[in-house]
Every structure is written in structure tokens, then in C-alpha cells.
Design a protein around this motif. Structure first.
Motif, PDB file in Angstrom:
ATOM      1  N   PRO A 276     -11.046  -7.724  16.873  1.00 48.24           N
ATOM      2  CA  PRO A 276      -9.591  -7.730  16.664  1.00 48.24           C
ATOM      3  C   PRO A 276      -9.093  -8.986  15.962  1.00 48.24           C
ATOM      4  N   GLU A 277      -9.601 -10.123  16.375  1.00 48.24           N
ATOM      5  CA  GLU A 277      -9.224 -11.399  15.770  1.00 48.24           C
ATOM      6  C   GLU A 277      -9.601 -11.416  14.278  1.00 48.24           C
ATOM      7  N   ALA A 278     -10.845 -11.063  14.002  1.00 49.47           N
ATOM      8  CA  ALA A 278     -11.328 -11.077  12.617  1.00 49.47           C
ATOM      9  C   ALA A 278     -10.551 -10.070  11.770  1.00 49.47           C
ATOM     10  N   TYR A 279     -10.256  -8.930  12.359  1.00 50.76           N
ATOM     11  CA  TYR A 279      -9.529  -7.873  11.653  1.00 50.76           C
ATOM     12  C   TYR A 279      -8.137  -8.356  11.255  1.00 50.76           C
ATOM     13  N   LYS A 280      -7.498  -9.069  12.175  1.00 45.86           N
ATOM     14  CA  LYS A 280      -6.166  -9.613  11.871  1.00 45.86           C
ATOM     15  C   LYS A 280      -6.240 -10.556  10.672  1.00 45.86           C
ATOM     16  N   LYS A 281      -7.237 -11.407  10.681  1.00 43.39           N
ATOM     17  CA  LYS A 281      -7.410 -12.371   9.583  1.00 43.39           C
ATOM     18  C   LYS A 281      -7.601 -11.637   8.258  1.00 43.39           C
ATOM     19  N   VAL A 282      -8.482 -10.655   8.270  1.00 42.27           N
ATOM     20  CA  VAL A 282      -8.783  -9.903   7.047  1.00 42.27           C
ATOM     21  C   VAL A 282      -7.520  -9.204   6.546  1.00 42.27           C
ATOM     22  N   GLU A 283      -6.795  -8.604   7.474  1.00 37.50           N
ATOM     23  CA  GLU A 283      -5.572  -7.905   7.068  1.00 37.50           C
ATOM     24  C   GLU A 283      -4.520  -8.852   6.489  1.00 37.50           C
ATOM     25  N   GLU A 284      -4.409 -10.021   7.115  1.00 38.44           N
ATOM     26  CA  GLU A 284      -3.441 -10.994   6.593  1.00 38.44           C
ATOM     27  C   GLU A 284      -3.758 -11.368   5.157  1.00 38.44           C
ATOM     28  N   GLU A 285      -5.036 -11.608   4.901  1.00 40.73           N
ATOM     29  CA  GLU A 285      -5.451 -11.970   3.546  1.00 40.73           C
ATOM     30  C   GLU A 285      -5.194 -10.827   2.573  1.00 40.73           C
ATOM     31  N   PHE A 286      -5.500  -9.632   3.041  1.00 39.80           N
ATOM     32  CA  PHE A 286      -5.319  -8.455   2.196  1.00 39.80           C
ATOM     33  C   PHE A 286      -3.837  -8.253   1.889  1.00 39.80           C
ATOM     34  N   LYS A 287      -3.034  -8.506   2.888  1.00 36.38           N
ATOM     35  CA  LYS A 287      -1.585  -8.337   2.716  1.00 36.38           C
ATOM     36  C   LYS A 287      -1.048  -9.318   1.680  1.00 36.38           C
TER      37      LYS A 287
ATOM     38  N   THR B  73      -1.831  -7.677  -1.637  1.00 42.66           N
ATOM     39  CA  THR B  73      -1.382  -6.297  -1.907  1.00 42.66           C
ATOM     40  C   THR B  73      -0.029  -5.960  -1.283  1.00 42.66           C
ATOM     41  N   GLY B  74       0.382  -6.745  -0.308  1.00 43.46           N
ATOM     42  CA  GLY B  74       1.601  -6.414   0.416  1.00 43.46           C
ATOM     43  C   GLY B  74       1.385  -5.336   1.470  1.00 43.46           C
ATOM     44  N   ARG B  75       0.142  -4.859   1.606  1.00 36.25           N
ATOM     45  CA  ARG B  75      -0.111  -3.777   2.558  1.00 36.25           C
ATOM     46  C   ARG B  75      -0.969  -4.240   3.732  1.00 36.25           C
ATOM     47  N   SER B  76      -0.624  -3.730   4.909  1.00 34.70           N
ATOM     48  CA  SER B  76      -1.503  -3.914   6.068  1.00 34.70           C
ATOM     49  C   SER B  76      -1.213  -2.783   7.045  1.00 34.70           C
ATOM     50  N   TYR B  77      -2.119  -2.545   7.975  1.00 35.12           N
ATOM     51  CA  TYR B  77      -2.006  -1.352   8.820  1.00 35.12           C
ATOM     52  C   TYR B  77      -2.019  -1.630  10.318  1.00 35.12           C
ATOM     53  N   GLY B  78      -2.581  -2.744  10.714  1.00 34.58           N
ATOM     54  CA  GLY B  78      -2.674  -3.044  12.140  1.00 34.58           C
ATOM     55  C   GLY B  78      -3.763  -2.235  12.821  1.00 34.58           C
ATOM     56  N   MET B  79      -3.965  -2.520  14.105  1.00 36.35           N
ATOM     57  CA  MET B  79      -4.970  -1.755  14.850  1.00 36.35           C
ATOM     58  C   MET B  79      -4.437  -0.356  15.145  1.00 36.35           C
TER      59      MET B  79
ATOM     60  N   SER C 105      -4.187   8.001   5.214  1.00 41.88           N
ATOM     61  CA  SER C 105      -3.892   8.413   3.838  1.00 41.88           C
ATOM     62  C   SER C 105      -4.991   7.938   2.896  1.00 41.88           C
ATOM     63  N   SER C 106      -4.945   8.434   1.673  1.00 46.64           N
ATOM     64  CA  SER C 106      -5.930   8.007   0.684  1.00 46.64           C
ATOM     65  C   SER C 106      -5.789   6.516   0.394  1.00 46.64           C
ATOM     66  N   GLN C 107      -4.544   6.071   0.318  1.00 47.45           N
ATOM     67  CA  GLN C 107      -4.324   4.645   0.070  1.00 47.45           C
ATOM     68  C   GLN C 107      -4.950   3.815   1.189  1.00 47.45           C
ATOM     69  N   GLU C 108      -4.727   4.279   2.405  1.00 42.41           N
ATOM     70  CA  GLU C 108      -5.269   3.532   3.543  1.00 42.41           C
ATOM     71  C   GLU C 108      -6.804   3.559   3.525  1.00 42.41           C
TER      72      GLU C 108
ATOM     73  N   ARG D  57      -1.519  10.016  -5.090  1.00 39.20           N
ATOM     74  CA  ARG D  57      -1.497   8.780  -5.876  1.00 39.20           C
ATOM     75  C   ARG D  57      -1.994   7.624  -5.024  1.00 39.20           C
ATOM     76  N   VAL D  58      -2.834   6.816  -5.654  1.00 43.32           N
ATOM     77  CA  VAL D  58      -3.337   5.628  -4.965  1.00 43.32           C
ATOM     78  C   VAL D  58      -3.170   4.435  -5.892  1.00 43.32           C
ATOM     79  N   GLU D  59      -2.669   3.363  -5.336  1.00 47.67           N
ATOM     80  CA  GLU D  59      -2.573   2.150  -6.141  1.00 47.67           C
ATOM     81  C   GLU D  59      -3.892   1.406  -6.053  1.00 47.67           C
ATOM     82  N   MET D  60      -4.545   1.300  -7.196  1.00 52.47           N
ATOM     83  CA  MET D  60      -5.847   0.634  -7.248  1.00 52.47           C
ATOM     84  C   MET D  60      -5.654  -0.852  -7.507  1.00 52.47           C
ATOM     85  N   LEU D  61      -6.599  -1.612  -7.040  1.00 49.44           N
ATOM     86  CA  LEU D  61      -6.541  -3.054  -7.284  1.00 49.44           C
ATOM     87  C   LEU D  61      -7.387  -3.391  -8.508  1.00 49.44           C
TER      88      LEU D  61
END
Ligand SMILES: Cc1ncc(C[n+]2csc(CCOP(=O)(O)OP(=O)(O)O)c2C)c(N)n1
Ligand code: SF4
Ligand SMILES: [Mg+2]
Lengths: 383, 316
Positions: A224-235, A238-244, A131-134, A170-174
Motif C-alpha cells: 500500500p505504501e509503495a503503491y501510494k508513492k507510485v500513484e503520486e508520481e504517476f499523477k 498524467t493528472g490521473r490516479s485511482y487509489g486502492m 476502464s481501458s484508460q485505467e 478512447r485512451v490517452e496514451m503517454l
């Protein structure tokens, strides 16, 4: 600015972004140039004469420590091909948005994944968005992932050409400051620096070339490890994350649809309808194609009877198509190997409506009864 | 155009930017060219190089002969890489993320990487006006991969893709007039140089660095391996190239003002090409009487080009 257009990503990441290299081909490029013209972004823009030079300039800029991004697709991406390998091998954390489109010939401007699959072995991390948000979120995260000192690899962010690249939603901007804080300033490991001269991109022959590749491969598997870390921080912010990958109603599924990018949305809608009819269908919407999360996929497939792949690329003369090859390999070592069915769909932007998924589903059920399926087949094409 | 602000005496004292022990062939002019370039440097500098002999032989991992920051990415993109470096440096300085007020960016390519495959990237860099000095070291062929013909190969020159044979005299086509084409981009500074005329070389390179916007240096670079010439005669061949008029020394400012440089200006009459050919195995076949008409055409062509250049430079 078009709200919802993924181009807005660059806008908000901009003060931390130092340089964008662009050939005038996509809406992303045009809008970013507009932001630059209005002084809304403090980013250098290099309007290059070719995509080959675009990726080359990205490498040069990244080599001295700048945070760099570019965008392309299709024929332009194909022209970059040689330098994609250099960018990855020279460990340049470039973020590369690809509005995935078909390759010539015949020349065509519409969506499929031939360009992304063509560069799959270049050493880029590949993240495909639904999606655009993603797309917005992933682009921001991509810088952090690429620049992680355990990774230092370029990241491709795939958005389906037209379907997503020209989508309005619609996209929620930061808030800008939030993005600044999240990304910080790039901390280059070994930049070109007159006070500390180094040689980058040397000749390495039989005695050392292989070691470069060995290290590059290891870096890829730290993703994969680094991606998990980045996603956790992003979450956290923003409350959003997507996983692999996204795992949708797979727990008790007999048949799992596996697809990437925007097809994931259709697949989930189809699964819902089929479930209402009592069919046990689930969906895996794969986001990370490189590195390929094989163990995790195998686990998510669990003891489903069949995995039904829908993919938008062909590998002429290969055992099967690119995504199916990965999935088959990933499942080879599991005890109860499910049947793998592969449907090549949507080439050159051919629409992939829910009925195509249903057609594939009916076929898969018949294949299960027979206990046999072709290695791949095309759907939605005149034969 | 003003004279460079630093004396040649000072420049000759400069530390070398290329160490000994690099693996270029004995007698190769390219390392001398880099050495002369190094003498013209004025501050922090980054070199972006194209694939070719110089790149390959000076950076065989885990060794490097380069004492200044250096990057190679591919064969045809040195100009584009340099564009990335210069723009990134500028914006990082603006954002207070670079300690350098200014970094000189130099792109280097062989004739193959410049006249042929890298031509588009150079044209793009020139059009964007990037403040880069692009230098081609022109050894007249793709030497690194085994002496294949390029757009810079001279007519009559034998290469492994322009053989001399019973019915062919080597390459038949003219050499691409690259300096003129670059000048036609209205490039602020274009100059041809030659390692024999080292003062002229260094002063021009310094000017190229000092000028705002892109500059282009065309350096003549004898290659004893590919030319089948004596390793002790490379600098002599460089001298002769100017005397016979195949590599006249001149400058072009903004694509408009043509200036003949001293060594060429002092030439009363061109030395016959024959004398230049005689020192190189790659022209040996031209001794055969059957090529006498062909040779005469080549001499006429050089004479014609020389007169045209003189006219452009306002001489006679
Ligand atoms: C795209 C591409 N094509 C071909 C090559 C192989 N290659 C490497 S160096 C070279 C020739 C270089 O010739 P030139 O630029 O004249 O430099 P020289 O070696 O003569 O100094 C070639 C063809 C390459 N590296 N990349
Ligand atoms: S082949 Fe020619 S250009 Fe290459 S290193 Fe040897 S002499 Fe120099
Ligand atoms: Mg050459």
C-alpha cells in the motif's frame, strides 16, 4: 493498432520492457506480436507451448534481471497455478495481465472473476481495473510497484474478459519517452550472474521454509505504501490516479454497493439514479484486492447501515463468497458493524444490467427491515 | 561435426562446479555426472534445474553445493525456465544491459522430470530452437520420492509402482526412446553419455555447448539406493549398461546423421542382460524360473534395438 485496446500498454512501455512470454490466446498477445514483427518494440517475445511454460519462462527471465510481462486468463491461468506461487515466493517482479474469465467446466470464454479469485493466495498483488484508460495506466504503474525494492512481488492487472479486453474506447496514451523516464531500467537486487553465483529456488525444510513465508507476507504489506508513492508520481505526469479503491458518494450513504472492475461503472450509474429518487446510495469500487485494504474499507464504509457486495466468483462450500469474506472480516472489528449482503452475479459472462443492482438493492432494504440477510445468494440465474 | 576446440587434458584440470558436502547418497552417480559436465564448461554459465534428487540434495537451505549460478523453479519446467534465461540474456545484451557477450544455459532434469512430466516443456524449447543444453540424468525412476516408475524405467525393473509379485515381473512396458524422440525434433545435437566413459562424456558435452541451437544429453546415472546395488559399483554398472546395450553411446546430428561412439562401436557382441541384472536388487525377482520367457523377450528386444541402431549408424 486498435486505439483503446489495453494491448497498447505494452507498446508504449516497450523499450523498458525486455521480455514478453505469450501463448497465443488473447488480443493483447496478437497485437504485441504485431508490434514486434513491425520492429516497433525492442522486446524479446517467447511464444511458448503452454501457459505453465509461460510463467516458468517469466521466472527464468526475471531471475537474470529482465523486466518481464505476460498475459493469460481462465484455463491458461489455471495451468500456471503452480508457478504463480513460485514466482511470488521467489520474489520475481513480473507483470501479469489477466483478462478475467470463467473457469471450466462447462468450458466458457466469458467474463467472471473465478480465475483471479483462484489465484488470490498465490502471493501476487492484484489490481482490478474498470476502464481501458485505467488498464493502460495501471499496467505502466505495475512495473514500478512490482520492482520497488521494498516490494519485489509479481503484480496481476485484472481487466474483465471481453467487457474490457475487447472494448473499444478512447485512451490517452503517454509519449514513449515519458514512460521511459517514469519507469527507468529495472534494478534487480540479486540476479543470476556468473560473476556472482547464487543459488535460487533451493529446498527449505522445517527449519527455514516458514521464514521465507514470513518475509513474503511482510513484503505484501509494504505494497500500500509503495503503491501510494507510485500513484503520486504517476499523477504528477498524467493528472490521473485511482487509489486502492474508488469511493463514490459514500459519505452520507445508508447502503453502499461494493464491486470490482467494470461492474463499478454500472454501480455508479445505478447509484446516481437511485439518488435522484432520494435513496442514499454510495459505491466502493475496489481496485486492490491483494493486499486487501481492510482498514481503509472499514473507514470508507463509515456508519452505513449495509454493504451490498456484487461479485463474480463463488467459493463452493465456504461461509460466503471471496469478496464478501474479505469485507466481512474487514468490518468485524468496527463498533457499528453494518449488515453485509452478498450477491454472486454474472458467472460465465452473464450480463449484469442495472436492473440486477436494483433488485439487489430492494432485497437489501428488506433484509435491513428484517434485521437479517443470507450469507450470500445468487442473482440473475434460473433457480 | 567438428571436434571441440579444447583438449581433454585442459578440461580435466577445471575447477569443480559442485563442492563436496552435498547430500547425495554415497555412491550416487549424479554428482559425478555434474562434475564431468563442469569440466566441459567454456565460459559464463547458468544452470536451470528440475525438482529431483540432485536439486534437493545439493541445495538444502541455507547451504548450496553449486559454485555457478543455479535456479530451480519446479519439477516439469526446467526447459521453459531455461528458455526465459537465454532469451532474457540475449535481449539484455542487445540493449547493453548485460556485461556478458554470451552465457551458456544448461537445463538439468531427472528422468521423471524429462521423460514424463517435463516432456511438453522440452519439446517446446526444442521447437523454439533455444540455444540451451538440456541434460537428463537418468536413474530409471522417481528416486527422490521413493523409487516410483517413470517412462525411463526398464522393463523387468521393480519399483514401488511396478512391483514384482506372484504374477508380475516388475515393469512390463518398454523404456521411452527419448533421445530418438528428441532427435526427431531435428535437434542440432543429441548424444547419450555415461560416467564410466568420462572422456566421451566431456567431449560430447562440450560439443553440445558449442553447437548453435538446442542440444540434448542423455546421461545414464546409477542409483545405489533405488537400484539396491552396492555403493562401490555404480561406475561399473554404468560401464555395463553400455556393454549390455541398454544405454548405447551415440550421437545424432540434426536428427539425421547417426554416429556410434567409440565405446559402443568397439563392442563385438552384447554382454547378456543377465550380468547387469545380477548386480541389482531391483531385478532380483527375475531369477525365478517362471520369468525365463519374459527375460528372453527382454534380451531379444535389446538385441533388436542394438541391430537397428547399428544400421542407423551405418555399421555392418
Ligand atoms: C508437479 C509435481 N509433481 C510431483 C512432485 C514431487 N516430486 C518431486 S521430485 C519427484 C521425482 C523426481 O524424479 P526424477 O525426475 O526421475 O529425478 P530423481 O529424483 O530420480 O533424480 C517428484 C515426483 C513435484 N515436485 N511436482
Ligand atoms: S536416491 Fe539414488 S539418485 Fe537419489 S541421491 Fe540417492 S543414489 Fe542418488
Ligand atoms: Mg529419476
Amino acid at each position: 493498432m486498435r486505439p483503446g485496446c489495453p494491448c497498447s500498454v505494452s507498446y508504449y512501455a516497450s523499450d523498458t520492457l525486455t521480455l514478453v512470454v505469450l501463448v497465443e490466446v488473447t488480443i493483447i498477445v496478437e497485437d504485441f506480436q504485431k508490434f514486434a514483427a513491425d520492429g516497433e518494440v525492442h522486446t524479446a517475445v517467447i511464444p511458448v507451448e503452454s501457459e505453465h511454460s509461460a510463467m516458468s519462462a517469466c521466472v527464468g527471465a526475471s531471475a537474470i534481471g529482465a523486466r518481464v510481462a505476460t498475459a493469460s486468463a481462465s484455463a491458461g491461468l489455471a495451468l500456471m497455478w503452480e508457478i504463480l506461487y513460485c514466482a511470488a515466493s521467489m520474489r520475481m517482479p513480473i507483470v501479469f495481465t489477466v483478462a478475467n474469465r470463467a473457469l471450466s467446466a462447462p468450458i466458457n470464454i466469458h467474463n467472471d472473476h473465478s480465475d483471479g479469485m483462484g489465484m488470490r493466495d498465490s502471493g501476487f498483488v492484484q489490481l482490478y481495473c474498470q476502464s481501458s484508460q485505467e488498464a493502460y495506466d495501471t499496467t505502466i504503474m505495475a512495473f514500478k510497484l512490482a520492482e520497488d525494492h521494498d516490494v519485489l512481488l509479481p503484480v496481476m492487472v485484472g481487466i474483465d474478459g471481453f467487457i474490457l479486453s475487447h472494448n473499444v474506447e478512447r485512451v490517452e496514451m503517454l509519449p514513449t519517452e515519458m514512460v521511459h523516464k517514469f519507469l527507468g531500467v529495472r534494478d534487480p537486487v540479486q540476479p543470476l550472474d556468473p560473476k556472482n553465483p547464487i543459488t535460487m529456488g533451493p529446498l527449505a525444510l522445517t527449519d527455514y521454509y516458514f521464514e521465507f513465508k514470513e518475509q513474503q507476507d511482510r513484503a505484501m504489506w509494504r505494497v500500500p505504501e509503495a503503491y501510494k508513492k507510485v500513484e503520486e508520481e504517476f499523477k504528477k505526469i498524467t493528472g490521473r490516479s485511482y487509489g486502492m479503491f474508488e469511493d463514490y458518494k459514500t459519505k452520507d450513504a445508508d447502503i453502499i454497493i461494493l464491486a470490482m472492475s467494470t461492474m463499478g461503472g454500472t454501480a455508479k450509474a445505478v447509484a446516481d439514479v437511485l439518488r435522484e429518487k432520494g435513496e442514499k446510495v454510495g459505491v466502493i469500487r475496489l481496485k486492490m484486492f491483494r493486499p486487501f485494504p481492510s482498514e481503509e474499507i472499514a473507514e470508507a464504509v463509515g456508519d452505513a447501515k449495509a454493504v451490498m457486495i456484487f461479485e463474480k466468483a463463488m467459493s463452493f462450500g465456504a461461509v460466503t463468497s471471496p469478496l464478501a469474506m474479505e469485507v466481512r472480516s474487514a468490518l468485524y472489528n468496527v463498533d457499528k458493524r453494518p449488515m453485509v449482503v452478498d450477491f454472486v452475479v454474472g458467472l460465465g459472462g452473464r450480463d449484469v444490467p442495472p436492473t440486477t443492482f436494483v433488485e439487489g438493492y430492494e432485497k437489501t432494504k428488506r433484509y435491513l427491515e428484517k434485521g437479517q440477510a443470507p450469507l450470500y445468494e445468487t442473482l440473475g440465474v434460473r433457480k | 561435426m567438428e571436434e571441440a576446440a579444447v583438449s581433454i587434458k585442459d578440461m580435466l584440470q577445471k575447477d569443480q562446479i559442485l563442492s563436496s558436502g552435498h547430500r547425495m547418497c554415497a555412491g550416487c552417480a549424479a554428482p559425478t555426472i555434474v562434475k564431468l559436465m563442469g569440466m566441459a564448461l567454456r565460459g559464463p554459465t547458468i544452470v536451470c534445474e528440475a525438482t529431483g534428487c540432485l536439486e534437493v540434495a545439493t541445495t538444502i537451505y541455507p547451504f548450496t553445493a553449486w559454485k555457478i549460478p543455479w535456479i530451480h523453479v519446479a519439477f516439469e519446467n526446467a526447459a521453459a525456465v531455461a528458455s526465459g534465461v537465454i532469451e532474457a540474456q540475449k535481449i539484455m545484451r542487445e540493449k547493453d544491459r548485460s556485461e556478458y557477450e554470451h552465457v551458456d544455459v544448461i537445463a538439468i532434469g531427472g528422468d521423471g522430470g524429462t521423460f514424463d512430466i517435463g516432456f511438453g516443456a522440452i519439446s517446446g524449447m526444442l521447437e523454439r530452437g533455444h540455444d540451451v543444453v538440456y541434460m537428463v540424468y537418468d536413474n530409471g525412476a522417481y528416486q527422490n520420492t521413493g523409487i516410483q516408475r517413470s517412462g525411463a524405467t526398464l522393463p523387468g525393473q521393480e519399483t514401488t509402482t511396478s512391483w514384482a509379485g506372484k504374477v508380475e515381473p516388475g515393469k512390463r512396458q518398454r523404456k521411452k526412446p527419448l533421445a530418438e524422440i528428441v532427435a526427431a525434433h531435428k535437434t542440432p545435437y543429441v548424444a547419450t553419455v555415461d560416467p564410466y566413459h568420462y572422456r566421451d562424456f566431456i567431449m560430447k558435452f562440450r560439443k553440445a555447448l558449442e553447437v548453435d541451437g538446442p542440444a540434448f544429453i542423455h546421461a545414464f546415472s546409477p542409483c545405489p539406493r533405488g537400484w539396491r546395488s552396492d555403493t562401490s559399483r555404480s561406475i561399473e554398472l554404468a560401464k555395463m549398461a553400455v556393454e549390455v546395450g541398454i544405454h548405447p553411446l551415440y550421437e545424432v546430428i540434426d536428427g539425421e546423421e547417426w554416429i556410434m561412439s567409440g565405446p559402443s562401436k568397439r563392442i563385438k557382441e552384447l554382454t547378456p542382460l543377465e550380468e547387469f541384472w545380477a548386480l541389482q536388487g531391483q531385478f532380483r525377482h527375475l531369477k525365478d524360473p517362471k520369468w525365463s520367457d519374459f527375460k528372453k523377450d527382454l534380451q531379444d528386444q535389446v538385441n533388436h534395438d542394438w541391430e537397428l541402431l547399428k544400421k542407423r549408424c551405418g555399421i555392418e
